[in-house]
Design a protein around this motif. Structure first.
Motif, short mmCIF file in Angstrom:
data_model
loop_
_atom_site.label_atom_id
_atom_site.label_comp_id
_atom_site.label_asym_id
_atom_site.label_seq_id
_atom_site.Cartn_x
_atom_site.Cartn_y
_atom_site.Cartn_z
N PRO A 174 -97.78 -53.95 85.22
CA PRO A 174 -97.04 -55.21 85.35
C PRO A 174 -97.94 -56.43 85.46
O PRO A 174 -99.07 -56.36 85.95
N THR A 175 -97.43 -57.54 85.00
CA THR A 175 -98.03 -58.85 85.24
C THR A 175 -96.93 -59.77 85.76
O THR A 175 -95.85 -59.86 85.15
N TYR A 176 -97.21 -60.45 86.88
CA TYR A 176 -96.21 -61.30 87.51
C TYR A 176 -96.59 -62.77 87.33
O TYR A 176 -97.76 -63.14 87.48
N THR A 177 -95.61 -63.57 87.00
CA THR A 177 -95.80 -65.02 86.86
C THR A 177 -94.68 -65.75 87.58
O THR A 177 -93.57 -65.21 87.77
N LEU A 178 -94.95 -66.99 87.97
CA LEU A 178 -93.96 -67.84 88.61
C LEU A 178 -93.75 -69.07 87.74
O LEU A 178 -94.68 -69.85 87.51
N GLU A 179 -92.52 -69.24 87.25
CA GLU A 179 -92.19 -70.34 86.36
C GLU A 179 -91.42 -71.42 87.12
O GLU A 179 -90.72 -71.14 88.10
N ASP A 180 -91.53 -72.65 86.66
CA ASP A 180 -90.78 -73.79 87.18
C ASP A 180 -90.94 -73.96 88.70
O ASP A 180 -89.94 -74.05 89.44
N PRO A 181 -92.15 -74.02 89.21
CA PRO A 181 -92.31 -74.25 90.66
C PRO A 181 -91.71 -75.58 91.07
O PRO A 181 -91.96 -76.61 90.43
N ALA A 182 -90.89 -75.56 92.13
CA ALA A 182 -90.11 -76.75 92.49
C ALA A 182 -90.77 -77.63 93.52
O ALA A 182 -90.34 -78.77 93.74
N TYR A 183 -91.84 -77.17 94.17
CA TYR A 183 -92.41 -77.93 95.29
C TYR A 183 -93.89 -78.18 95.11
O TYR A 183 -94.69 -78.06 96.03
N GLY A 184 -94.25 -78.54 93.91
CA GLY A 184 -95.64 -78.88 93.63
C GLY A 184 -96.35 -77.78 92.88
O GLY A 184 -95.89 -76.64 92.82
N PRO A 185 -97.48 -78.11 92.28
CA PRO A 185 -98.23 -77.12 91.50
C PRO A 185 -98.66 -75.95 92.39
O PRO A 185 -99.02 -76.12 93.56
N LEU A 186 -98.64 -74.77 91.81
CA LEU A 186 -99.12 -73.59 92.53
C LEU A 186 -100.63 -73.54 92.44
O LEU A 186 -101.22 -73.88 91.40
N PRO A 187 -101.31 -73.13 93.50
CA PRO A 187 -102.78 -73.13 93.49
C PRO A 187 -103.35 -72.11 92.52
O PRO A 187 -102.75 -71.07 92.24
#
Length: 458
Positions: A175-188
């Motif tokens: 698996p590869t996990y990604t987070l799309e459309d972060p709502a509270y600022g850029p992800l580090p």
């Protein structure tokens, strides 16, 4: 001859030439006197069989609150309002369907019965993981009206081919996990993600009742005996004791008690406060979250939390099926010869003075040592959790594993459900278990089948 290292979820190995062992007295009663004899889709949902009728009423109340959906505050159902403002699920049973095991999403499904722990490198409060600025330590993809979910989690799979020594092919899915459309600022850029499926709920009170001294006696962090196994305890923060304590629950043994595990899930999964976790789950910068209505202080009343904890701690473990069948006993011999039982310790005795009377003085067969083991880079998440490093995972209990398909309709295993069968779970293991994994690949088909038959009997 040097014993093989042990696998984390299920370890296989050596030859079955020795005579198959006999069924030990009481071995089929996995939970001792609490054991339920049931093989139906409801097998994980019964109360301990030695529970009195009067105490079962409390179990029923806890079951009700475990299964019912919570609603947004304010609402007329004041005993069940306060959901969110951000959350993963609306009820405990949404993740632990029929008190069983979750799975990763298929195709474009939402993450319904698994979650993503998140952190950044460094040490947080009391030595735990360090929160992600603006997001905390767990991703909540859902929000109540007017509050955005934190991000949209996605998983993609890549198949990896392989073959047993006899030429039979297999494939593993990575698996590869990604987070799309972060709502509270850029992800580090240094974000750490750790996927976790909801585990089976059975037997938690029994595991809590195993004396700490018995667990710690099996530690060997420096592998002093040279057997390739270096299990060690995780020490985590116990909020009730206001001190570090032995971790027993969670995929990395990051919770010390059933009560803290339950209260933590109320907050992290559903956004519900308790006396143990009194603050809303609104990381700094989530302004709409902080301003949203809540369902009282706390949202989960102390007596309600106690009932859900009691319910969670007294779910019965199903009895084994066909435990004395010849093929199952042959598989047990493979399991023992390979050294699997060094980590998946078959038998324990609970304390005579345990807090819950049903679990006192029981001989149980959970197949775990509750310790951390290095399972290699392939299963690593790169995320520290108190003393557990990115490659270390708690040995999960195996009891009930053969009923997951019956109860939950799937056969996905490991902490993130990447394995689509028991055998695939074995083939994913490395680290301390690499030699055992290779021994499995060398087994003839008949011995592989016998081992699976044994595991399915648990």
């Amino acid at each position: 001859m040097r014993r093989l290292p042990v696998l984390w979820v299920l370890f296989l190995g050596a030859s079955c030439e020795a005579p198959a062992p006999a069924l030990e007295p009481g071995e089929e009663l996995a939970g001792g006197d609490t054991t339920i004899r049931d093989e139906s889709p409801n097998a994980f949902s019964y109360s301990a069989r030695n529970m009195t009728f009067e105490r079962r009423q409390r179990f029923v109340v806890g079951n009700s609150f475990f299964n019912k959906n919570w609603v947004v505050a304010p609402a007329s159902t004041t005993g069940r309002d306060g959901l969110g403002p951000t959350f993963n699920a609306r009820s405990c049973s949404a993740c632990h369907f029929k008190d069983g095991r979750g799975r990763p999403p298929e195709a474009d499904e939402a993450f319904a019965s698994m979650l993503l722990r998140i952190s950044v490198p460094g040490e947080g409060l009391h030595g735990g993981p360090r929160d992600v600025p603006g997001y905390g330590d767990q991703l909540q993809p859902n929000g109540i009206e007017g509050v955005a979910g934190e991000a949209v989690p996605k998983v993609t799979w890549v198949l990896q081919p392989g073959a047993f020594a006899d030429g039979e092919p297999y494939s593993l899915r990575a698996p590869t996990y990604t987070l799309e459309d972060p709502a509270y600022g850029p992800l580090p850029a240094d974000l750490r993600i750790s996927p976790r499926v909801a585990p089976v709920m059975i037997g938690m009170g029994l595991l809590e009742a195993i004396p700490a001294a018995d667990i710690l006696a099996r530690e060997d962090p420096g592998d002093a005996d040279g057997d390739g196994i270096s299990g060690r305890a995780n020490y985590v923060w116990d909020l009730a004791a206001d001190a570090a304590a032995l971790g027993r629950f969670g995929w990395k043994a990051n919770q010390p008690t059933v009560a803290q595990q339950t209260a933590g899930a109320f907050l992290g999964d559903m956004g519900l406060t308790t006396d143990m976790f009194p603050l809303e789950n609104c990381p700094e910068g989530q302004l709409e979250c902080a301003e949203a209505p809540h369902g009282g202080a706390p949202e989960v009343a102390p007596d309600l939390l106690d009932d859900v904890v009691f319910y969670s701690a007294t779910l019965a473990v199903p009895a084994r099926r066909d435990a004395g069948a010849p093929e199952v006993l042959r598989g047990k011999q493979v399991f023992l010869d390979a050294g699997c039982a060094d980590c998946h310790v078959p038998r324990h005795r609970t304390a005579d003075d345990a807090a819950i009377e049903e679990v006192r003085g029981q001989t149980i067969w959970p197949y775990t040592d509750l310790l951390l083991h290095d399972m290699g880079d392939a299963l690593g998440d790169g995320r520290r959790d108190y003393l557990a490093d990115g490659n270390e995972w708690r040995t999960p209990p195996l009891w009930g594993i053969g009923l997951v398909e019956t109860v939950n309709g799937h056969t996905t295993f490991l902490h993130d459900g990447r394995a689509r069968s028991l055998m695939e779970a074995v083939l994913w293991h490395g680290g301390e278990a690499e030699a055992a994994r290779e021994a499995v690949r060398a087994l003839p088909r008949e011995e592989r089948a016998a081992l699976v038959a044994f595991l399915e009997s648990l």
